[in-house]
Design a protein around this motif. Structure first.
Motif, short mmCIF file in Angstrom:
data_model
loop_
_atom_site.label_atom_id
_atom_site.label_comp_id
_atom_site.label_asym_id
_atom_site.label_seq_id
_atom_site.Cartn_x
_atom_site.Cartn_y
_atom_site.Cartn_z
N SER A 8 -5.42 1.29 -4.63
CA SER A 8 -4.04 1.67 -4.34
C SER A 8 -3.22 1.93 -5.59
CB SER A 8 -3.37 0.55 -3.53
OG SER A 8 -3.46 -0.67 -4.24
N ASN A 10 0.94 2.04 -6.10
CA ASN A 10 2.24 1.84 -5.46
C ASN A 10 3.35 1.83 -6.49
OD1 ASN A 10 1.11 1.39 -2.87
ND2 ASN A 10 0.85 -0.79 -3.28
N ALA A 94 5.85 -1.13 -2.67
CA ALA A 94 5.79 -2.57 -2.41
C ALA A 94 7.17 -3.16 -2.68
CB ALA A 94 4.74 -3.23 -3.29
N VAL A 108 4.01 -4.57 1.55
CA VAL A 108 3.48 -3.28 1.09
C VAL A 108 3.57 -2.25 2.22
CG1 VAL A 108 1.42 -2.06 0.27
CG2 VAL A 108 1.90 -4.39 -0.53
N PRO A 110 1.84 1.13 2.66
CA PRO A 110 0.77 1.79 1.90
C PRO A 110 0.88 3.30 1.77
CG PRO A 110 -0.03 1.03 4.02
CD PRO A 110 1.35 0.47 3.87
N GLU A 139 -5.91 -2.58 -0.15
CA GLU A 139 -4.67 -1.88 0.15
C GLU A 139 -4.95 -0.43 0.54
OE1 GLU A 139 -1.26 -4.26 -2.41
OE2 GLU A 139 -2.19 -2.51 -3.33
#
Length: 312
Positions: A8, A10, A94, A108, A110, A139
């Motif tokens: 992931s 973020n 997040a 989170v 996603p 994630e």
């Protein structure tokens, strides 16, 4: 290539407050920051800052957050050619509340991270096949993770799976995992028991070994980590530090573990080094901003060794 991180990316929205609010309560905070993160990105940067050659596989949106994350990855000398852009999903975010004790609570969203499918990862089999080790988290889409682990296993590539955020995992995925790195809570969820002590952690790890994982490394925060495998169990002590912010502590551990293993270190050596990297990460605020470089880790370990000799 050395390390392939599949995971992931973020943008973290971090609020600092003395404590987390109760339901229906409004509090004043002490600070706010936008910080690039995501468990995959954090682990990739953690390894790269130590000197590893890192390739990242993931997906971001066609938005400002996605642009920023790609720029950060490139600044850290991470290969980004396999980070794709979603046509329909926003970059993952997040929301993180960090309290006065440095503990964090995270939600989170996603977004583009979960858009990658097993078919997408199978198209990148040639990338995985060239890795010395593959690092993953949870994630992203679970079926995609399973496909990636199966590809790595087929090519004899070791897999580190950091099972966070915690959720039940099937035996088909676990049997392709070389190194599973849960914290105490995650180990308990995966094993179906309550983990409240190092003995409980070992019991959970034994259950997970029966599912086909080769090595379980339960991270224990300031207490270090517990290695459990067919040869037995070993507690590797941690390093006492003042925690400013535990965001990315586990990610820094996993990135460091991957780097050490690719350098041929024994598992206990790799875990001790990773414990030191995690200890340094909790001493600074933020996710990627807290990740140490190799010279910091070497200095920290030297100081710890000097202190141990002085006590003898």
């Amino acid at each position: 290539m050395s390390i392939v991180v599949i995971g992931s990316l973020n943008m973290d929205m971090v609020v600092r407050a003395e404590r987390a609010p109760e339901a229906g309560e409004t509090l004043f905070g002490q600070g706010f920051a936008l910080s690039p993160g995501g468990k995959g990105a954090n682990q990739a940067v953690a390894a790269a800052r130590l000197g590893a050659d890192v390739t990242m596989i993931g997906r971001v949106g066609k938005d400002a957050f996605g642009n920023g994350l790609l720029e950060i990855m490139q600044q850290e000398q991470i290969h980004t050619e396999y980070i794709s852009r979603s046509e329909s999903q926003a970059t993952g975010v997040a929301s993180i509340v960090v309290d006065g004790a440095g503990e964090n609570r995270i939600i989170v969203v996603p977004g583009a991270n979960v858009e990658m499918t097993p078919e997408d990862i199978e198209a990148l089999e040639f990338v995985i096949a060239q890795a010395r080790i593959v690092v993953m988290q949870l994630e992203t889409d679970l079926a995609m993770c399973g496909a990636a682990a199966a590809i790595a296993s087929r090519h004899g590539i070791p897999v580190i799976l950091n099972p966070a955020p915690a959720r039940p995992l099937g035996d088909e995925l676990l049997r392709h995992v070389t190194y599973l790195t849960p914290n105490e809570t995650e180990a308990g969820i995966l094993a179906g028991i309550t983990v409240e002590s190092i003995d409980d952690a070992e019991r959970a790890a034994r259950i997970l070994l029966q599912k086909g994982v080769q090595h379980i490394i339960v991270t224990l925060g300031s207490k270090g980590a517990l290695i459990v495998n067919a040869a037995g169990s070993l507690h590797v002590p941690g390093f006492p530090v003042h925690a400013v912010d535990t965001v990315a502590a586990g990610d820094s551990f996993n990135g460091a573990l991957a780097w050490q293993l690719t350098r041929g270190k024994t598992l206990d050596e790799a875990v001790r080094f990773a414990n030191a990297v995690g200890a340094l990460a909790v001493g600074k605020a933020g996710a990627i901003s807290s990740l140490p470089r190799l010279d910091e880790v070497e200095q920290f370990l030297q100081q710890a060794a000097d202190a141990e000799r002085g006590e003898q």
